[in-house]
Scaffold this motif. Structure first.
Motif, PDB file in Angstrom:
ATOM      1  N   THR A   1       0.817  -1.219   0.000  1.00 43.74           N
ATOM      2  CA  THR A   1       0.000   0.000   0.000  1.00 43.74           C
ATOM      3  C   THR A   1       0.848   1.264   0.000  1.00 43.74           C
ATOM      4  O   THR A   1       0.379   2.323   0.412  1.00 43.74           O
ATOM      5  N   MET A   2       2.079   1.143  -0.472  1.00 41.04           N
ATOM      6  CA  MET A   2       2.918   2.338  -0.577  1.00 41.04           C
ATOM      7  C   MET A   2       2.177   3.411  -1.376  1.00 41.04           C
ATOM      8  O   MET A   2       1.603   3.151  -2.423  1.00 41.04           O
ATOM      9  N   GLY A   3       2.219   4.623  -0.878  1.00 38.58           N
ATOM     10  CA  GLY A   3       1.524   5.727  -1.529  1.00 38.58           C
ATOM     11  C   GLY A   3       0.227   6.093  -0.841  1.00 38.58           C
ATOM     12  O   GLY A   3      -0.272   7.202  -0.996  1.00 38.58           O
ATOM     13  N   GLU A   4      -0.343   5.149  -0.075  1.00 37.42           N
ATOM     14  CA  GLU A   4      -1.592   5.434   0.628  1.00 37.42           C
ATOM     15  C   GLU A   4      -1.320   6.332   1.833  1.00 37.42           C
ATOM     16  O   GLU A   4      -0.224   6.333   2.396  1.00 37.42           O
ATOM     17  N   SER A   5      -2.333   7.076   2.242  1.00 41.30           N
ATOM     18  CA  SER A   5      -2.247   7.855   3.474  1.00 41.30           C
ATOM     19  C   SER A   5      -1.825   6.939   4.608  1.00 41.30           C
ATOM     20  O   SER A   5      -2.401   5.868   4.815  1.00 41.30           O
TER      21      SER A   5
END
Length: 244
Positions: free
Chosen positions: A67-71
């Motif tokens: 989930t890299m990039g997610e808040s």
């Protein structure tokens, strides 16, 4: 530009010369952090009792990578469930990441600053976005001397709290700047699958994945990349219509 440096398999976009607004991710795209997200996560998780090297740690770290990039607060809500625990984890993460930034463990992706300046000199408006909290985003900008490099920087809280893969931050960049007449005049660039989803969902005509960060060519294309670049340094030439 060597045509092998980007992929046009999904190239159904309009003439990129019409792009007026460019929305760029930070860590992994314009900023090289050398895996600091994983290091800061491990420090935060340990504070909440997750033992390094344990099966629980491995499962949670795999989710962080996916989930890299997610808040980041959204990631911790998923991992820890309880809101208070998620907030504790997020605060610990931001503290650990900030300490690593202060210790000099980040640098610009080679050519990133020059690319941003080139885009601006071409008359395009540029916005820098992140999944980090504002305090961490500002720490990165300060460490790099990038305060003032672009007219606007956005974190999830600036767009109502929803970060990637939602389109909110990209659309907030459009609304805040008024730089484009419609979403097809937007280009988005990032290094993660969630960056690609955010760009696609926003309606941007160019959704460029870069290979300097978390995810590979296949992952970026599978999540909607219109182009895959070796780095953000290639973006100005792409938007000028070269190498197509």
């Amino acid at each position: 530009m060597n045509a092998t440096t980007h992929d046009t398999t999904h190239d159904t976009v309009n003439d990129p010369c019409t792009v007026k607004l460019v929305v760029l991710d930070m860590a992994g795209t314009t900023v090289a952090d050398g895996g600091l997200v994983e290091r800061a996560f491990s420090a935060a998780a340990e504070r909440l009792g997750v033992v390094p090297g344990s099966a629980d740690h491995a499962v949670k770290l795999d989710y962080v990578r996916a989930t890299m990039g997610e808040s980041k607060i959204s990631v911790f809500r998923h991992l820890f469930g309880d809101e208070a625990e998620a907030q504790r984890a997020n605060a610990a993460f931001e503290e650990a990441y900030g300490s690593l930034v202060d210790a000099g463990h980040i640098a610009p992706v080679p050519g990133a600053r020059e690319a941003i300046e080139h885009l601006r000199s071409d008359g395009r408006r540029v916005v820098l976005t992140t999944g980090f909290a504002r305090v961490t985003q500002d720490a990165i900008l300060d460490a790099l001397g990038w305060q003032g490099l672009v007219e606007l920087t956005l974190c999830p809280a600036d767009a109502g709290g929803r970060g990637r893969p939602y389109p909110d931050t990209v659309l907030a960049a459009l609304l805040r700047t008024g730089a484009a007449d419609g979403v097809r005049e937007i280009a988005v660039a990032g290094d993660t699958s969630y960056d690609m989803l955010s760009g696609v969902r926003s309606g941007a005509s160019v959704v460029a994945g870069v290979l300097t960060g978390a995810h590979d060519r296949g992952q970026l294309l599978a999540h909607g990349a219109t182009h895959v670049l070796a780095s953000v340094a290639e973006l100005p030439d792409l938007l000028a219509g070269e190498g197509r």
